[in-house]
Motif scaffolding. Structure first.
Motif, PDB file in Angstrom:
ATOM      1  N   GLU A 162       0.853  -1.181   0.000  1.00 39.87           N
ATOM      2  CA  GLU A 162       0.000   0.000   0.000  1.00 39.87           C
ATOM      3  C   GLU A 162       0.892   1.235   0.000  1.00 39.87           C
ATOM      4  O   GLU A 162       1.717   1.420   0.903  1.00 39.87           O
ATOM      5  N   LYS A 163       0.744   2.072  -1.026  1.00 45.43           N
ATOM      6  CA  LYS A 163       1.626   3.224  -1.180  1.00 45.43           C
ATOM      7  C   LYS A 163       0.822   4.511  -1.289  1.00 45.43           C
ATOM      8  O   LYS A 163      -0.205   4.557  -1.976  1.00 45.43           O
ATOM      9  N   PHE A 212       8.223 -10.269  -8.351  1.00 44.58           N
ATOM     10  CA  PHE A 212       7.249  -9.179  -8.399  1.00 44.58           C
ATOM     11  C   PHE A 212       7.832  -7.965  -7.695  1.00 44.58           C
ATOM     12  O   PHE A 212       8.419  -8.079  -6.611  1.00 44.58           O
ATOM     13  N   LYS A 213       7.690  -6.790  -8.316  1.00 44.36           N
ATOM     14  CA  LYS A 213       8.014  -5.524  -7.671  1.00 44.36           C
ATOM     15  C   LYS A 213       6.857  -4.576  -7.905  1.00 44.36           C
ATOM     16  O   LYS A 213       6.438  -4.350  -9.048  1.00 44.36           O
ATOM     17  N   SER A 214       6.326  -4.015  -6.828  1.00 41.40           N
ATOM     18  CA  SER A 214       5.107  -3.221  -6.937  1.00 41.40           C
ATOM     19  C   SER A 214       5.350  -1.912  -7.664  1.00 41.40           C
ATOM     20  O   SER A 214       6.489  -1.463  -7.824  1.00 41.40           O
ATOM     21  N   GLY A 215       4.267  -1.301  -8.114  1.00 41.18           N
ATOM     22  CA  GLY A 215       4.344  -0.007  -8.768  1.00 41.18           C
ATOM     23  C   GLY A 215       4.522   1.113  -7.764  1.00 41.18           C
ATOM     24  O   GLY A 215       4.788   0.889  -6.576  1.00 41.18           O
ATOM     25  N   GLY A 216       4.345   2.357  -8.251  1.00 46.59           N
ATOM     26  CA  GLY A 216       4.532   3.488  -7.361  1.00 46.59           C
ATOM     27  C   GLY A 216       4.263   4.802  -8.058  1.00 46.59           C
ATOM     28  O   GLY A 216       3.528   4.864  -9.056  1.00 46.59           O
ATOM     29  N   PHE A 217       4.903   5.855  -7.540  1.00 44.50           N
ATOM     30  CA  PHE A 217       4.693   7.208  -8.048  1.00 44.50           C
ATOM     31  C   PHE A 217       6.039   7.841  -8.392  1.00 44.50           C
ATOM     32  O   PHE A 217       7.008   7.700  -7.636  1.00 44.50           O
ATOM     33  N   ASP A 218       6.066   8.535  -9.529  1.00 47.22           N
ATOM     34  CA  ASP A 218       7.288   9.178 -10.002  1.00 47.22           C
ATOM     35  C   ASP A 218       7.459  10.499  -9.259  1.00 47.22           C
ATOM     36  O   ASP A 218       6.685  11.437  -9.442  1.00 47.22           O
ATOM     37  N   ASN A 263      -1.324   9.197 -11.814  1.00 47.14           N
ATOM     38  CA  ASN A 263      -1.856   7.837 -11.662  1.00 47.14           C
ATOM     39  C   ASN A 263      -0.788   6.842 -11.225  1.00 47.14           C
ATOM     40  O   ASN A 263      -1.118   5.705 -10.872  1.00 47.14           O
ATOM     41  N   GLY A 264       0.491   7.255 -11.288  1.00 49.02           N
ATOM     42  CA  GLY A 264       1.563   6.352 -10.916  1.00 49.02           C
ATOM     43  C   GLY A 264       1.897   5.370 -12.021  1.00 49.02           C
ATOM     44  O   GLY A 264       1.370   5.428 -13.131  1.00 49.02           O
TER      45      GLY A 264
END
Length: 749
Positions: free
Chosen positions: A439-440, A504-510, A523-524
């Motif tokens: 959760e990010k 697996f590596k989760s997504g995120g925000f730039d 939207n990340g």
């Protein structure tokens, strides 16, 4: 295909031929079923012919030969004897591995294995190759270039390891294992002096307070003059100024109970590495490349400070003869204040002052089972972390600054298990499964100012301008990832295995995202995954005088997270993260070691990685439809070939043993970024090193001398590419160390 220098290609072919010739008769060699387990190690001068190397790659103690994972293990003593300055020296001894100090940094780690990694050390981005310090995941790359002190061994695991490790092991893991204290008084004092006025002072001591309680500590002080000079300010460039310490206490009242409390702190006050200009910007001498690649004309300043601290508590309780409960609780934090002068001139043409702060709390619970036929581990993992930072992008010719700041809060939950079952005495199967939920929450702020620097970095008179990005968003990511393997051991010291694993590596925000130029940044970006297949063999032959570890792999890499940075005036530099689509990666690793006698040993290490994008979707020129540019992209920091060859001759001398170890390591061409940049990309190169060590009988005294990069090769380990008039045609490079020679005296008591 990557090119090699002629000499490098010749040695690579010779090494491959040697390995093939040595291995061929070995497979036919027969040995008794009750022979002692073979030594398996990457250290050419460390293990004897009948020594067993014990590792904890699968969270339990096993002989390396039994582990169905492609991995290397290198002892801390071997790294010290070779004169290694820090853990980046592992890339010279380990196939298909890149460990480098990040561009513009002294202690930020960049790691790639088999083409998988993460070059961008900005807060919010996470590594693809995980670093573990005594089973504690180190989330941020700042301060992760660990020096070699108080270390027993380093284990390098290749391929996804999510069913065994806490987090982000999509490309592999580097495990830094410190020494247990034990219950005997002991100590070590080591002093080194070398080129560029290098002075290393290391002390370690263990004090048993009772039969079950011991305390210990280690402290290290590293100083060195610069390899070059800042021609603008007159100070040294590429210097070293680090102090590090570790304190621990261990309590073991019975054979089934063990507790350790450990704390560490590292302070790096080395000056910032500004790099060197590779291209001129007109005829002005202030914009010309310097005579030495270690010199700079940067005018932004010379202040740099990186501090990292951590505390961990590890407890192991033997519930029964077959069950052990283990808990690892840890807290870490760090801060960085640094400067990057992209234009390498006295003028603020393209300057970036920056600061980073991070903290993390992790809790891991494990239940280990060691039965007659069933072994394994199941566990729960939790991480609560915050990474934050800010930087100014100063474009002096326009008298403008863009401030970028933000935070990423991460909560990660995981349940994992990995079990092995002996079907027969020769056949074993293993299966693992991991559930991950991340959760990010990301907050990004980006604003233009008129003036040199923003108020955050000291210019209270800066005039606020266009607000480019200002948002907070949150996302969650979850994934179930498996791992399976089967092993066949026709005899005790020979093991064949096949495995499949998913990472697996989760997504995120730039954190650099510009909502005006790329509105979708709010939207990340999406997670990335990898499916990896591996076939391998580990074995001892010719009466334990030849050891061979061989692994071949094939991976499907999907939605790889790639950071693209480009000039976007007047906002300075903009960034966006692509999920690159699809790629195929295949190759092999070969590690061989010969120990024909106690006076001679030799090793050859060879790695090959072919990484090819099959689909790379990106937006070009502000378009709204993604375009496939796979034909124009290549993997960064991934040499096609890596190799190392070394030998050790030893003789009895003056009440001890003297050992001479020469070595050569080779790396083929690399691209610094996915887009080819001829001015930056590094051709293949070779590094030659040698060490001479005398050790007294019993190991109490050691006197050694080690030379690294003896041919004084110049090779780039990083760079930036911001061409153009308003950015000062900023194409700058960062270089690995020149030739150095270091003498060492060590006493153990």
């Amino acid at each position: 295909m990557s090119r090699l220098m002629p000499s490098a290609r010749t040695i690579l072919h010779a090494g491959a031929a040697f390995a093939a010739l040595a291995a061929a008769p070995a497979f036919a060699q027969e040995r008794a079923a009750d022979a002692a387990p073979a030594a398996q190690t990457a250290d050419a001068d460390q293990a004897g012919p009948n020594d067993e190397i014990v590792v904890t790659a699968r969270r339990r103690e096993e002989s390396l030969i039994d582990v169905p994972i492609s991995m290397s293990v290198i002892s801390g003593d071997a790294l010290v004897r070779s004169g290694a300055a820090d853990i980046t020296a592992l890339q010279d001894k380990t196939p298909n591995l890149t460990l480098q100090i990040a561009r513009g940094s002294n202690s930020t780690l960049i790691a790639f294995s088999r083409g998988v990694g993460q070059q961008d050390p900005l807060w919010g981005f996470e590594p693809g190759v995980a670093l573990y310090l005594d089973d504690v995941y180190v989330a941020r790359p700042q301060g992760a270039v660990l020096d070699i002190f108080d270390v027993e061994r380093v284990e390098v695991l290749r391929g996804p390891q999510g069913t065994l490790y806490g987090r982000n092991t999509i490309g592999g893991a580097v495990k830094y294992v410190t020494r247990k204290l034990g219950n005997q008084f002991r100590g070590t004092a080591r002093a080194s002096y070398g080129s560029y006025n290098q002075v290393d002072l290391i002390g370690q001591v263990t004090i048993p307070l009772t039969d079950s309680l011991s305390i210990g500590g280690a402290v290290a002080r590293y100083t060195r003059d610069g390899f070059g000079e800042n021609l603008t300010t007159g100070v040294e460039h590429y210097n070293k100024d680090v102090i590090a310490a570790r304190l621990s206490a261990e309590f073991a009242p019975t054979d089934n109970i063990f507790f350790r409390v450990a704390g560490d702190r590292t302070l790096d006050k080395s000056r910032p590495r500004h790099g060197t200009r590779l291209l001129p910007n007109g005829a002005d001498p202030r914009y010309l490349p310097t005579d030495s690649v270690y010199d700079t004309r940067a005018g932004i300043g010379d202040d740099n400070r990186v501090e990292n601290r951590g505390v961990s508590v590890t407890g192991e309780i033997g519930v029964s003869d077959t069950l052990t409960f283990k808990a690892i609780t840890a807290w870490r934090d760090g801060s960085t204040d640094t400067l990057i002068d992209f234009d390498n001139t006295i003028l603020p043409t393209l300057d970036v002052p920056a600061s980073y702060d991070d903290r993390q709390f992790t809790q891991e619970l494990q239940l280990l089972f060691e039965g007659e036929r069933l072994q394994g581990v199941v566990g729960l993992y939790y991480l609560n972390g915050r990474a934050s930072g800010a930087f100014d992008t100063v474009v002096g010719l326009l008298n403008t600054t863009t401030l970028t700041s933000g935070t990423v809060d991460t909560k990660s939950y995981a349940a994992f298990g990995d079990l092995s079952f002996d079907l027969t005495d020769k056949f074993k199967v293993s299966g693992g499964l991991r559930y991950t939920r991340d959760e990010k929450t990301g907050t990004v702020f980006r604003r233009n100012y008129t003036g040199i620097r923003s108020p955050v970095f000291g210019n209270a008179a800066a005039v606020p301008g266009l607000l480019r990005t200002d948002y907070t968003n949150d996302r969650s990511f979850e994934k179930l990832t498996p791992r399976v393997s089967i092993s066949y051991a026709p005899r005790q010291d020979l093991n064949f295995y096949a495995s499949y694993g998913q990472g697996f590596k989760s997504g995120g925000f730039d954190m650099r995202g510009d909502a005006i130029l790329t509105p979708t940044t709010v939207n990340g970006y999406e997670p990335e995954t990898i499916d990896s297949w591996e076939l391998g063999m580990k074995g001892a032959f010719l009466q334990n005088s030849l050891f061979v570890n061989l692994a071949g792999f094939f991976s499907n890499y999907k939605d790889q997270q790639v950071t693209i940075q480009v000039p976007a005036l007047p906002s300075g530099i903009t960034s966006f993260v692509d999920n690159a689509g699809k790629a195929e990666i295949y190759g092999f690793e070969l590690e061989t070691r010969m120990v024909p006698s106690r006076h001679f040993s030799a090793s050859v290490v060879l790695g090959y990685t072919h990484a090819d994008y099959k689909e790379f979707l990106t937006y070009i020129g502000g378009g709204t439809t993604p375009v496939d540019v796979a034909a124009q992209r290549a993997f960064q920091n991934t040499p096609e070939w890596t190799a190392n060859a070394s030998a050790t001759w030893s003789e009895d001398l003056a009440g001890g043993t003297i050992a001479f170890t020469p070595a050569v390591s080779l790396r083929s061409d690399i691209q610094m970024f996915e887009i080819a940049t001829p001015a930056l990309d590094q051709d293949g190169y070779a590094l030659v090193e040698a060490s001479l060590n005398w050790t007294s009988e019993g190991g109490r005294y050691r006197i050694g001398v080690a030379g690294r990069n003896l041919t004084d090769a110049r090779y780039r380990v990083g760079g930036y590419n911001f061409p153009g008039a308003l950015t000062g045609n900023s194409v700058i490079g960062y270089y690995g160390p020149p030739r150095t020679v270091t003498g060492t005296v060590e006493v153990r008591f």
